[in-house]
Design an enzyme around this catalytic site. Structure first.
Site, short mmCIF file in Angstrom:
data_model
loop_
_atom_site.label_atom_id
_atom_site.label_comp_id
_atom_site.label_asym_id
_atom_site.label_seq_id
_atom_site.Cartn_x
_atom_site.Cartn_y
_atom_site.Cartn_z
N ASN A 98 8.88 7.72 -2.87
CA ASN A 98 7.27 7.53 -3.40
C ASN A 98 6.10 7.93 -3.33
OD1 ASN A 98 8.50 5.62 -2.46
ND2 ASN A 98 6.96 4.36 -4.19
N ASP A 336 12.52 -4.09 0.21
CA ASP A 336 11.67 -3.31 -0.22
C ASP A 336 9.94 -3.47 0.69
OD1 ASP A 336 10.26 -1.84 -1.95
OD2 ASP A 336 10.44 -3.32 -3.31
ZN LIG Z 1 10.97 -0.52 -6.08
#
Ligand SMILES: [Zn+2]
Length: 462
Positions: A98, A336
């Site tokens: 992303n 993350d």
């Molecule tokens: Zn995520």
């Protein structure tokens, strides 16, 4: 000969069930010998590193990291993100697509590989997008992405809402032997929620992000994995219901897996109400392993370093994630790592971007919550950072077998230290764990036989 002898450490290789005090010889970027023959085989020119009292394990892998390139170099770069990984003990990371533009085509994959070859301090694997521009409307060219070298596909940060599109993504992924990783979020249920929907969101007047918003997509993924036979991996699980769904599905043999991040099994939604409320409500005993009577870390109410997606949830959810890690329902740990600039985070809670950094604190927090708490053994925790992610993604990593790439992490599970975000190698400082007393850390990170990072001078040679 380019050789390095690690002397006298506890060698822990969960992939081969090896656990003994032994020497490890690294030569020409590969593991050359483990055990008694290592010292004998090491020539006089080999560099020697005394690692007695420390743990020597396969290089740690974090399969969920945002390196932010291309396009968001103000938050993080390949150079700074991989430097943070090395400091955290990680020899391999998988970067999320992303970015701006998204990693949804072979050209951008090639760009990342080129940046990584030039600037990466650790191995960088690329996850490609599921959908074009991560918009969830049409599929990305999954076959071409595979050819370009992606190790998985995901729209992380977003979630494909159209179940039919997701089904086709799974069918293509299966055809190309790729794992589909999914950020599980039902948009119609979550809408514009910014924190866990519950007591604290009501008290604080913030819009709620209900657990069902995650559980709904976990259930969808289980059904589609069962229908298609494709491997689906649910990212950053946060809710108790998700763990139970996964547990039942795995019992039935569905090819589904999950991962957990330390913030979700350390913190709770009470942390958004500030440190005073958190320590009283859900923080009791949390730091007993790490601190020796130091004051508890403090932070204000509405601190945006406690805003991430999915959000911190209740104490019951935190316990369920821990139980899932203990019984093997969740077999992978990751960060993350989601860096954001100060100016982006220093706004009202509603407007701040989701996400926190994590590469440099995740090992310590995992050791504290799982090992020092007595829930899991060291080998089981290391497996969730090495052989388990390697197997899921088909990486030839995660073991210290002779002939394997010499990616090695040397760690001290008992080292006490305090995380200071000012000393972080990451370009961003958005960590909720600034000032936290921690226990356990990597002291040397070796990638392909070369030291990517070494903590202290005393390890430099003997
Ligand atoms: Zn995520």
């Amino acid at each position: 000969m380019n050789a390095l002898l690690l002397i006298g450490g506890r060698v822990l290789d969960p992939g081969t069930h090896f656990d003994a005090v032994a020497d490890v010889l690294i030569s020409e970027g590969k593991i050359a010998a483990v055990g008694t023959e290592a010292a004998a085989k090491a020539g006089s020119g080999a560099e020697r590193m005394d690692v007695s009292g420390l743990v020597v394990c396969p290089g740690l892998i974090d399969l969920h990291v945002h390196l932010r390139e291309p396009g968001q170099g103000a938050k993080e770069t390949l150079a700074t993100g991989t430097a943070a990984a090395a400091r955290g003990g990680f020899t391999s990371v998988v970067c999320m697509p992303n970015t701006s533009p998204a990693i949804d085509n072979p050209g951008t994959v090639a760009l990342i590989h080129e940046l990584a070859a030039g600037q990466g301090k650790v191995n960088v694997y690329v996850a490609g997008a599921i959908s074009r521009n991560i918009a969830g409307e049409e599929l990305a060219p999954i076959g071409s992405l595979k050819k370009a070298g992606v190790v998985a596909i995901t729209d992380d940060g977003h979630c494909v809402q159209n179940n039919e599109l997701m089904r086709h993504a799974l069918e293509y992924a299966k055809m190309f032997d790729l794992t589909v990783m999914d950020h599980c979020q039902d948009y119609s249920l979550v809408t514009d929620g910014v924190m866990h929907e519950g007591y604290w969101s009501t008290v604080l007047g913030l819009r709620g992000w209900p657990s069902a918003g995650e559980e709904m997509i976990v259930a969808r993924n289980i059904l589609l994995a069962e229908t298609t036979g494709a491997r689906v991996h649910c990212q950053h699980l946060s809710a108790a219901g998700s763990v139970e769904l996964l547990r039942q599905a795995r019992r039935r043999g569905v090819p589904i897996s999950g991962e957990a991040c330390p913030h979700h099994f350390t913190l709770t939604d009470a942390a958004v109400a500030g440190s005073e409320k958190f320590w009283v409500a859900d923080g009791k005993g949390l730091l007993s392993a790490a601190s020796e009577g130091d004051g508890l870390p403090s932070w204000p109410v509405y601190d945006t370093n406690f805003k991430m997606n999915p959000p911190l949830r209740s104490a019951r959810d935190r316990e369920a994630i821990l139980e899932g890690l203990v019984d093997g329902t969740i077999d992978i740990l990751c960060s993350d790592h989601a860096p954001h600039c100060d100016y982006e985070k220093e706004v009202e809670f509603d407007y701040a971007p989701f996400g926190i950094t994590g590469l440099e604190t995740e090992l310590a927090l995992s050791l504290m919550q799982l090992y020092h708490s007595g829930r899991l053994g060291l080998a089981e925790i290391i497996a969730k950072y090495t052989i388990a992610p390697a197997r899921l993604l088909g990486l030839r990593k995660g073991t210290l077998s002779v002939g394997a790439d010499a990616d090695v992490t040397v760690l001290d599970p008992d080292r006490r230290w305090v995380f200071d975000k000012g000393l972080s190698a990451s370009k961003s400082l958005n960590s909720p764990f600034h000032g936290w007393p921690l226990k356990g850390r990597a002291v040397a990170t070796i990638v392909a036989g070369k030291k990517a990072w070494v903590e202290a001078a005393e390890l430099a040679g003997v």
